[in-house]
Design a protein around this motif. Structure first.
Motif, PDB file in Angstrom:
ATOM      1  N   PRO A  62      21.020  33.616  40.098  1.00 52.01           N
ATOM      2  CA  PRO A  62      21.580  33.735  41.447  1.00 52.01           C
ATOM      3  C   PRO A  62      22.977  34.356  41.408  1.00 52.01           C
ATOM      4  N   LEU A  63      23.334  35.026  42.500  1.00 49.76           N
ATOM      5  CA  LEU A  63      24.654  35.636  42.666  1.00 49.76           C
ATOM      6  C   LEU A  63      25.309  35.033  43.903  1.00 49.76           C
ATOM      7  N   VAL A  65      28.732  35.494  46.182  1.00 53.75           N
ATOM      8  CA  VAL A  65      29.916  36.290  46.503  1.00 53.75           C
ATOM      9  C   VAL A  65      30.788  35.402  47.390  1.00 53.75           C
ATOM     10  N   ILE A 128      27.093  43.982  45.239  1.00 52.52           N
ATOM     11  CA  ILE A 128      25.810  43.318  44.982  1.00 52.52           C
ATOM     12  C   ILE A 128      24.924  44.223  44.133  1.00 52.52           C
ATOM     13  N   VAL A 132      23.262  43.361  40.457  1.00 56.97           N
ATOM     14  CA  VAL A 132      21.812  43.410  40.267  1.00 56.97           C
ATOM     15  C   VAL A 132      21.476  44.376  39.136  1.00 56.97           C
ATOM     16  N   ALA A 137      21.775  39.863  38.082  1.00 62.62           N
ATOM     17  CA  ALA A 137      21.695  39.113  39.338  1.00 62.62           C
ATOM     18  C   ALA A 137      20.310  39.302  39.936  1.00 62.62           C
ATOM     19  N   PRO A 139      18.073  39.883  42.936  1.00 65.24           N
ATOM     20  CA  PRO A 139      18.257  40.395  44.294  1.00 65.24           C
ATOM     21  C   PRO A 139      17.646  39.489  45.362  1.00 65.24           C
ATOM     22  N   ARG A 141      18.080  36.226  45.303  1.00 58.68           N
ATOM     23  CA  ARG A 141      18.929  35.032  45.399  1.00 58.68           C
ATOM     24  C   ARG A 141      20.398  35.440  45.424  1.00 58.68           C
ATOM     25  N   VAL A 142      20.780  36.140  46.485  1.00 54.21           N
ATOM     26  CA  VAL A 142      22.168  36.556  46.693  1.00 54.21           C
ATOM     27  C   VAL A 142      22.713  35.756  47.865  1.00 54.21           C
ATOM     28  N   TYR A 143      23.858  35.144  47.664  1.00 58.19           N
ATOM     29  CA  TYR A 143      24.450  34.280  48.674  1.00 58.19           C
ATOM     30  C   TYR A 143      25.908  34.673  48.899  1.00 58.19           C
TER      31      TYR A 143
END
Length: 148
Positions: A62-63, A65, A128, A132, A137, A139, A141-143
């Motif tokens: 997960p990422l 930001v 992002i 990725v 990361a 893609p 699970r980007v928060y």
């Protein structure tokens, strides 16, 4: 009952203590958390900066930001949230981008970045995409989180 001289002296001591505390906090907030790296990325015609932590490991992660509030920066956001420590412990990637002029172009048209036509959407999208493509990361699970 205290005399005015005593009260004035107490106010001065309190003011000096408050200033010392604030300055110590500002100096402390300038040092990023251990494990965070500084990097730059070109986006929207500008070179942008950010701090990040990408723990070692295999597979997609997960990422998160984490955006600072007005007059803040990535270092301060990392210090306030401790997300660098949590990311290292839990195995996710965290990024603390810096808004230009310590602000974001948030579509209200009232921040320095908005007034200068900064394209923060392009920056955050490129950020992002960078994670990725080059830092595993996921893609899906980007928060994004933030403060104001």
């Amino acid at each position: 009952m205290a005399s005015w001289g005593v009260v004035a002296g107490m106010k001065k001591r309190l003011a000096r203590a408050l200033v010392a505390w604030l300055l110590a906090g500002c100096a402390h907030a300038q040092a990023p958390e251990p494990g965070l790296k500084r990097a730059e990325l070109g986006a929207g015609g500008k070179t942008r900066t950010y701090l990040f932590s990408a723990p070692p490991g295999e597979g997609k992660r997960p990422l998160v930001v984490s955006l600072h509030g007005r007059l803040g920066d990535g270092k301060g956001q990392a210090k306030l949230t401790h997300l660098g420590e949590v990311a290292a412990r839990e195995g996710f990637i965290v990024v603390f981008p810096d808004g230009l002029d310590r602000s974001w172009a948030d579509s209200r048209g009232v921040t320095p970045s908005s007034e200068k036509g900064v394209d923060d959407v392009a920056f955050l999208t490129a950020l992002i995409d960078e994670f990725v493509a080059h830092h595993q990361a996921d893609p899906e699970r980007v928060y994004m989180v933030g403060m104001s």
